[in-house]
Each structure stands twice: as C-alpha cells, then as structure tokens.
Design a protein around this motif. Structure first.
Motif, PDB file in Angstrom:
ATOM      1  N   ARG A 224       0.799  -1.227   0.000  1.00  0.00           N
ATOM      2  CA  ARG A 224       0.000   0.000   0.000  1.00  0.00           C
ATOM      3  C   ARG A 224       0.829   1.273   0.000  1.00  0.00           C
ATOM      4  NH1 ARG A 224      -5.273  -1.212   3.918  1.00  0.00           N
ATOM      5  NH2 ARG A 224      -6.364  -2.517   2.371  1.00  0.00           N
ATOM      6  N   SER A 225       2.075   1.163   0.446  1.00  0.00           N
ATOM      7  CA  SER A 225       2.948   2.336   0.452  1.00  0.00           C
ATOM      8  C   SER A 225       3.692   2.502  -0.874  1.00  0.00           C
ATOM      9  CB  SER A 225       3.960   2.233   1.598  1.00  0.00           C
ATOM     10  OG  SER A 225       4.899   1.192   1.341  1.00  0.00           O
ATOM     11  N   GLY A 226       3.476   1.557  -1.796  1.00  0.00           N
ATOM     12  CA  GLY A 226       4.189   1.612  -3.067  1.00  0.00           C
ATOM     13  C   GLY A 226       5.521   0.898  -3.063  1.00  0.00           C
ATOM     14  N   ARG A 227       5.818   0.183  -1.980  1.00  0.00           N
ATOM     15  CA  ARG A 227       7.080  -0.550  -1.879  1.00  0.00           C
ATOM     16  C   ARG A 227       6.983  -1.873  -2.637  1.00  0.00           C
ATOM     17  NH1 ARG A 227       8.814  -3.231   3.828  1.00  0.00           N
ATOM     18  NH2 ARG A 227       6.604  -3.810   3.591  1.00  0.00           N
ATOM     19  N   PRO A 228       7.965  -2.181  -3.500  1.00  0.00           N
ATOM     20  CA  PRO A 228       7.967  -3.495  -4.157  1.00  0.00           C
ATOM     21  C   PRO A 228       8.265  -4.582  -3.129  1.00  0.00           C
ATOM     22  CG  PRO A 228       9.436  -1.944  -5.276  1.00  0.00           C
ATOM     23  CD  PRO A 228       9.089  -1.339  -3.961  1.00  0.00           C
ATOM     24  N   VAL A 229       7.469  -5.645  -3.113  1.00  0.00           N
ATOM     25  CA  VAL A 229       7.669  -6.704  -2.124  1.00  0.00           C
ATOM     26  C   VAL A 229       8.006  -8.050  -2.769  1.00  0.00           C
ATOM     27  CG1 VAL A 229       6.168  -5.568  -0.468  1.00  0.00           C
ATOM     28  CG2 VAL A 229       5.201  -7.273  -2.024  1.00  0.00           C
ATOM     29  N   GLU A 230       7.819  -8.163  -4.060  1.00  0.00           N
ATOM     30  CA  GLU A 230       8.176  -9.390  -4.784  1.00  0.00           C
ATOM     31  C   GLU A 230       8.212  -9.070  -6.269  1.00  0.00           C
ATOM     32  OE1 GLU A 230       7.116 -13.352  -6.900  1.00  0.00           O
ATOM     33  OE2 GLU A 230       6.253 -11.344  -7.024  1.00  0.00           O
ATOM     34  N   THR A 231       9.151  -9.686  -6.977  1.00  0.00           N
ATOM     35  CA  THR A 231       9.166  -9.549  -8.428  1.00  0.00           C
ATOM     36  C   THR A 231       9.455 -10.919  -9.024  1.00  0.00           C
ATOM     37  OG1 THR A 231       9.963  -8.190 -10.271  1.00  0.00           O
ATOM     38  CG2 THR A 231      11.621  -8.973  -8.719  1.00  0.00           C
ATOM     39  N   ALA A 232       8.917 -11.152 -10.211  1.00  0.00           N
ATOM     40  CA  ALA A 232       9.071 -12.469 -10.833  1.00  0.00           C
ATOM     41  C   ALA A 232       9.141 -12.333 -12.342  1.00  0.00           C
ATOM     42  CB  ALA A 232       7.910 -13.383 -10.441  1.00  0.00           C
TER      43      ALA A 232
END
Length: 254
Positions: A224-232
């Motif tokens: 919700r803060s715009g922080r990336p938490v996972e990428t694939a």
C-alpha cells in the motif's frame, strides 16, 4: 524477405505437402539430404526450411532421431485480472481449476541470495541485498504450463514463518496471502509482457521446440505504500496459451 529466397520456397513446398496430408501427424520427414536433392538445393537450405517449419509449429525435431510432423496443440486462454488475486489460495491453482485442469507445481527456494542489479532495481533495494530466490515449474494435469523465477527481499520476510514460499503454514498459498499473514498488504501488481523465442533450456522445461514463440511477463507486487515486495519473471509457451488481461471499469457516482 522476398519469397524467391530458396529456403522459403522449400518451406512453402513442404508446408503445402504437410497440409495436403502427404505426411500425417507423427510421421517422420525424409532426411535433410534427401529433401535437398529433391529440391536441388544445398543441405543448409533444406535445414533452414525445416527450421522455419519447426518455428511455425508444423514440425518438431527429435534429437538423434529426425524431424516429425507435430501434433497441433490446444491453445487455451490465461486470464490475468484483479479477480485472480482475490479468490484465496494459489491463483494458479484457481486458474487451472477454471480450465477444468489440476494445477500443481514444483519449486526450489534458496535463501540469502544476493540480488542481481536488475532485480535490485525492480525491488528498490541495493544490489547484493539478500533475497529469497524461488524457481517454479507449473503444471496442468501433469503437463508443463509456465515457468517462474521469483525474488523476495529478506528484509520483509526474514524471521517470519513465511520466509520460504513453499514451506511453513502458508506453503503454496501465493504471495498475496503469505504477505498478508505478516501484515504486508499487497495493493498493486504491475505486469510487463514481452515476446521472445524459446532457448534450448526453456524448450526442454516447457516441452516445446527451440525457437517457439513464448511470452515473458515481468511482474512486480507493491504494498500500500508503493514498496515493491516481490518480483518475478514468468514464462508461458505461446503455442499453448494466450494471455488476456481483464480490467474493471469504475462507474461514475450516480
């Protein structure tokens, strides 16, 4: 490229013969040397013509055996939408259930893997920061469907029960559910699809031919803060699956 190019002429002729039924599905084609003699071209021209038809999906090469007429594959639709993330549990398993198929997967996770520079940029972390790196092979009724390489910053999950995606109380539940269990609420997913051709490694894993068209999807989840938490990086065989995106349309207030 002009059609008078010799290998295209040979490819056109072979394609017409296959469509006319001269060779049935599963039949082995004559050798490259025989085709070259028949069309009075060099063997390299005959090879390029056959490779062209392999790329088109009409033929398949079998190592040490020869070239065969390939069985047409059913092409299904894979829908990417907000809905798929709200069903609970694994979105992939739910996707396959809607297709009447049993979705399963195999995975391999490694913790504390230094983030390569491109991944670090996508996750807004420093290159070399520790991540959990997971490689997936997704199956439908036991047949390969897609591949995925996932990266999660350990600053988010380290010390929690969900640090490894396929272990712990929410093993296999999907990124959204796992993150929610530790108070990280994923709000947005950004996906960037790109066309590519299958390498030998990808072809072996997906059960397709080298050079087949694939779709590579770069996906990143944001909280919700715009922080990336996972990428694939997700890889799908285009010959078997088309990807459709579904968008909700917000209605104006009455």
């Amino acid at each position: 490229m002009p059609r008078e190019t010799p290998y295209l002429q040979v490819a056109d002729a072979l394609r017409d013969r296959i469509k006319a039924g001269e060779w049935a599905i599963g039949d082995k084609l004559p050798s490259r040397a025989r085709i070259a003699d028949e069309y009075r071209v060099g063997q390299s021209v005959a090879q390029r013509a056959m490779e062209r038809l392999i790329i088109e999906g009409l033929l398949e090469g079998r190592a040490g055996s020869g070239t065969y007429v390939r069985r047409p594959r059913e092409r299904l639709r894979m829908v990417r939408s907000r809905h798929r993330e709200r069903r609970g549990g694994s979105p992939f398993r739910a996707d396959m259930r809607e297709q009447g198929k049993a979705g399963t997967w195999e995975s391999r996770s490694t913790a504390r893997v230094p983030a390569p520079e491109p991944i670090a940029e996508r996750l807004a972390i420093a290159p070399g920061d520790p991540c959990v790196h997971t490689c997936y092979e997704f199956l439908a009724d036991g047949q390969p469907v897609q591949l995925s390489e996932s990266w999660e910053p350990m600053t988010i999950t380290d010390g929690t029960p969900v640090v490894l995606p396929e272990m712990g109380p929410l093993a296999g539940a999907g990124v959204v559910e796992r993150m929610r269990s530790i108070g990280v609420l994923i709000e947005t997913a950004v996906e960037i699809p790109r066309p590519a051709r299958a390498t030998q490694h990808i072809a072996n894993l997906l059960g397709i031919s080298v050079g087949d068209l694939i779709t590579e999807v770069e996906r990143t989840y944001y909280d919700r803060s715009g922080r990336p938490v996972e990428t694939a990086d997700i890889t799908v065989a285009d010959v078997r699956w088309e990807i459709a995106y579904e968008f909700g349309i917000e209605q104006p207030d009455a």
